[in-house]
Design a protein around this motif. Structure first.
Motif, short mmCIF file in Angstrom:
data_model
loop_
_atom_site.label_atom_id
_atom_site.label_comp_id
_atom_site.label_asym_id
_atom_site.label_seq_id
_atom_site.Cartn_x
_atom_site.Cartn_y
_atom_site.Cartn_z
N VAL A 31 -28.44 -0.37 19.83
CA VAL A 31 -29.89 -0.64 20.50
C VAL A 31 -30.79 -0.79 19.74
O VAL A 31 -31.63 -0.48 20.70
N SER A 32 -30.98 0.18 18.60
CA SER A 32 -31.74 0.21 17.91
C SER A 32 -32.98 -0.79 17.70
O SER A 32 -34.02 -0.92 17.58
N LYS A 33 -32.40 -2.60 17.74
CA LYS A 33 -33.24 -3.54 17.89
C LYS A 33 -33.65 -4.41 19.01
O LYS A 33 -34.07 -5.16 19.53
N THR A 34 -32.26 -3.33 20.56
CA THR A 34 -32.98 -4.39 21.25
C THR A 34 -33.51 -3.17 22.45
O THR A 34 -34.20 -3.80 23.79
N LEU A 35 -33.11 -1.45 22.42
CA LEU A 35 -34.05 -0.74 23.45
C LEU A 35 -34.82 -0.22 22.57
O LEU A 35 -36.52 -0.42 22.38
N SER A 36 -34.44 1.01 21.84
CA SER A 36 -36.07 1.31 20.92
C SER A 36 -34.76 2.06 19.33
O SER A 36 -33.87 2.41 19.85
N PRO A 37 -35.53 2.30 17.90
CA PRO A 37 -34.80 2.69 17.29
C PRO A 37 -35.21 4.03 17.81
O PRO A 37 -34.29 5.05 16.26
N ALA A 38 -36.31 4.97 18.25
CA ALA A 38 -36.11 5.75 18.73
C ALA A 38 -35.41 6.74 19.34
O ALA A 38 -34.77 7.63 19.02
N LEU A 39 -34.08 5.35 19.82
CA LEU A 39 -33.24 6.39 20.83
C LEU A 39 -32.17 6.84 20.04
O LEU A 39 -31.53 8.05 20.24
N ARG A 40 -31.49 6.04 18.52
CA ARG A 40 -30.37 6.37 17.66
C ARG A 40 -28.96 6.90 19.23
O ARG A 40 -28.34 7.55 19.16
N LEU A 41 -29.07 5.01 18.87
CA LEU A 41 -27.93 5.25 20.36
C LEU A 41 -26.93 4.07 19.51
O LEU A 41 -27.70 3.20 18.80
N GLY A 42 -26.21 4.31 18.87
CA GLY A 42 -25.18 2.88 18.11
C GLY A 42 -23.32 3.49 18.38
O GLY A 42 -23.00 3.87 19.35
N TYR A 43 -22.30 2.68 18.52
CA TYR A 43 -21.15 2.88 18.49
C TYR A 43 -20.45 2.14 17.58
O TYR A 43 -20.76 0.95 17.02
N LEU A 44 -19.63 2.44 17.45
CA LEU A 44 -18.06 1.93 16.33
C LEU A 44 -17.16 1.05 17.58
O LEU A 44 -16.87 1.93 18.74
N VAL A 45 -16.65 -0.09 17.31
CA VAL A 45 -14.36 -0.08 17.04
C VAL A 45 -14.27 -0.24 16.31
O VAL A 45 -14.59 -1.29 15.33
N VAL A 46 -13.24 0.25 16.21
CA VAL A 46 -12.37 0.41 15.31
C VAL A 46 -10.72 0.38 15.22
O VAL A 46 -10.55 0.33 16.90
N PRO A 47 -10.37 0.21 14.66
CA PRO A 47 -8.66 -0.08 15.19
C PRO A 47 -7.92 1.02 15.23
O PRO A 47 -8.00 2.18 15.02
N ARG A 48 -7.29 1.02 15.81
CA ARG A 48 -6.23 2.23 16.76
C ARG A 48 -5.77 3.27 15.48
O ARG A 48 -5.82 4.08 16.45
N PRO A 49 -5.33 2.32 15.02
CA PRO A 49 -4.89 3.47 14.00
C PRO A 49 -5.81 4.40 13.80
O PRO A 49 -5.70 5.54 12.44
N LEU A 50 -7.27 3.92 13.32
CA LEU A 50 -8.36 5.21 13.14
C LEU A 50 -8.53 5.92 14.07
O LEU A 50 -9.91 6.49 13.40
N ILE A 51 -8.86 5.79 15.64
CA ILE A 51 -9.17 6.11 16.65
C ILE A 51 -9.33 8.01 16.21
O ILE A 51 -10.08 8.46 15.99
N GLN A 52 -8.06 8.75 15.52
CA GLN A 52 -7.94 10.12 16.00
C GLN A 52 -8.59 10.45 14.95
O GLN A 52 -9.24 11.28 14.64
#
Length: 508
Positions: free
Chosen positions: A337-358
């Motif tokens: 959300v650094s380019k939509t809300l603010s880079p100061a918030l430090r909020l991001g997310y990953l979508v990972v393949p199932r074998p890598l979740i743990q």
């Protein structure tokens, strides 16, 4: 009571007494077994309150320099070893009011070797540091990655934070390393609506900005010395993360169809920005996306898709993600959300393949337990209520207006002396100054800064071999400036380009 740490330049009387006594003990002015004056006597001698001296004595007792007993003068412990404690530059007179030091004494340099760094630490020490704007910052700064403060949905965010604060749990405890279940569910729905991306909530890992997501991915997927594909030119922080990990980088040139995918060598990982290549702005074509995914399947590689500003498309709808084409589950999707809300918030997310979740859950837990819960709750509310998407539509329109102002200013001031790449999407463009040779790029940046304008060269984003001048290298012919516009208004943009043009006239 013990003295509290003070900001630089703000030293209490008690803390200065502590420094002086500590140094006198270290220098054997008060050797082990000796007694110091009573708090009453020392207070009278120094002309300070007894409470101040008592606080200093209690701090020294907590540090092990003194033994304090009711009704007895403080004593230096008999077993205190002075080896390694000696401090220069203090004398008994340093306890007198005029002699109290305002700075902690600095131990002399003993010539001992510095602490040994790991290979990772040594690689980090060799990386360039990003210089943040200081007192001499340009009047008009075209730094990319910055947003206008006026675009932030302050009232909406405040209401969401207030609601999160009022919904206090019965206990304050650590949260889920992957992120709150509510936020992950809200992100799943948003990604399907906005980016056509299908995933389950448990595949989402909430991180402190895309930078942490990339760092975790590279650490988990690469061992030192293993090959990694990167775009050339490339996002500098991504290249730094891979370099610090010890990866063997294999740069692949970028053209108007995105990263070239013909004859990709075997590698363990590829880092790409297919929806809006950074910095050139090209979109990876469907054929090259298919080639990249086929390559990943063939050599068992993982592709990191950095969708850092995929919401900003000004001519057509946002481009579907690479992850939507991935049937072999070899793509890690990285959003922020650094380019939509603010880079100061430090909020991001990953979508990972199932074998890598743990593995990702464990890595996130070891890194910082979890991303701050209050910000997660506020973002959840914005996503669930639709306020986030309304905000994105609003700032997309505003940034479209800024983009138009920038393109008009460049066209008016430079005419055919500038070629612009990457204007169809994102929050920056690359302006190639076609009337100047590449060798004058640094001079152009310096002249602009002297005129109060911050512009940023593109050459540091290229692999050095591409700038070597070899006949087989894809070396740029002209200086390129990466110009961000999301932090400025139309008037500032026009004024900044006018100043830049005036500065370049002097160099022509």
């Amino acid at each position: 009571m013990p003295t509290l740490p003070q900001p630089d330049g703000v030293r209490t009387i008690a803390s200065r007494i502590v420094d002086a006594i500590r140094a006198q003990i270290a220098n054997a002015v008060y050797p082990p077994g000796s007694r110091l004056p009573s708090s009453r006597a020392l207070a009278a001698d120094l002309g300070v309150s007894r409470a101040t001296v008592t606080a200093a004595y209690e701090q020294l007792a907590a540090e092990g320099y003194l033994e304090v007993r009711q009704g007895a003068r403080p004593q230096v412990p008999k077993g205190l070893k002075l080896d390694g404690l000696k401090l220069d530059g203090l004398s008994p007179n340093d306890l007198k009011p005029d002699g109290l030091k305002t700075e902690r004494p600095v131990p002399p340099d003993t010539g001992a070797p510095p602490p040994r760094l790991s290979e990772f630490g040594r690689r980090l020490a060799g990386l360039p540091m990003q210089h943040l704007p200081g007192p001499d910052a340009p009047v008009i700064d075209f730094r990319y990655g910055e947003l206008a403060a006026s675009d932030f949905p302050t009232l909406t965010w405040k209401r969401a934070v207030d609601a999160a604060i009022l919904c206090r749990p019965s206990r304050l405890r650590y949260g889920d390393p992957s992120g709150s279940p509510e936020l992950r569910s809200a992100l799943q729905a948003y990604l399907w609506r906005a980016r056509g991306l299908r995933c389950d909530p448990d595949q989402i890992i909430v991180v402190n900005g895309s930078q942490q997501g990339l760092d975790l991915s590279v650490r988990l997927l690469l061992d030192p010395g293993e090959p990694a594909i990167i775009e050339n030119p490339c996002y500098a922080a991504a290249r730094d993360i891979l370099t610090a990990t010890g990866a063997r980088l294999i740069p692949q040139m970028v053209d108007r169809e995105g990263m070239r995918t013909e004859r990709l060598p075997p590698a363990r990982l590829a880092y790409v920005t297919p929806s809006h290549q950074f910095p050139l702005g090209s979109v990876m074509t469907i054929s090259r996306r298919q080639d990249l995914l086929a390559w990943a399947r063939a050599c068992g590689a993982t592709v990191i898709e950095d969708d850092y500003d995929g919401e900003y498309r000004f001519d057509v709808a946002p481009i579907p993600t690479l992850q939507t084409l991935d049937r072999a589950r070899s793509v890690i999707y990285l959003g922020t959300v650094s380019k939509t809300l603010s880079p100061a918030l430090r909020l991001g997310y990953l979508v990972v393949p199932r074998p890598l979740i743990q593995s990702f859950r464990a890595a996130k837990r070891l890194a910082d337990r979890h991303t701050p819960a209050l910000e997660q709750s506020a973002l959840t509310e914005l996503l669930a209520s639709g306020a986030y998407e309304r905000h994105v539509r609003r700032v997309r329109r505003r940034n479209g207006e800024r983009r138009a102002a920038l393109l008009a200013a460049l066209r008016t001031r430079f005419g055919d002396g500038v070629r612009v790449d990457g204007a169809e999407a994102g929050l920056h463009v690359v302006a190639w100054l076609t009337r100047f040779p590449l060798e004058r790029e640094a001079m152009i940046v310096s002249a602009a800064r002297a005129a109060g304008v911050g512009v940023y060269p593109i050459t540091p984003l290229y692999d050095p071999s591409a700038l070597s001048g070899r006949p087989d290298s894809d070396r740029p012919d002209h200086p390129g400036l990466v110009i961000g516009y999301a932090g400025l208004d139309g008037r500032e943009i026009a004024q900044g380009i006018e100043r830049l043009g005036a500065a370049l006239e002097i160099l022509a």
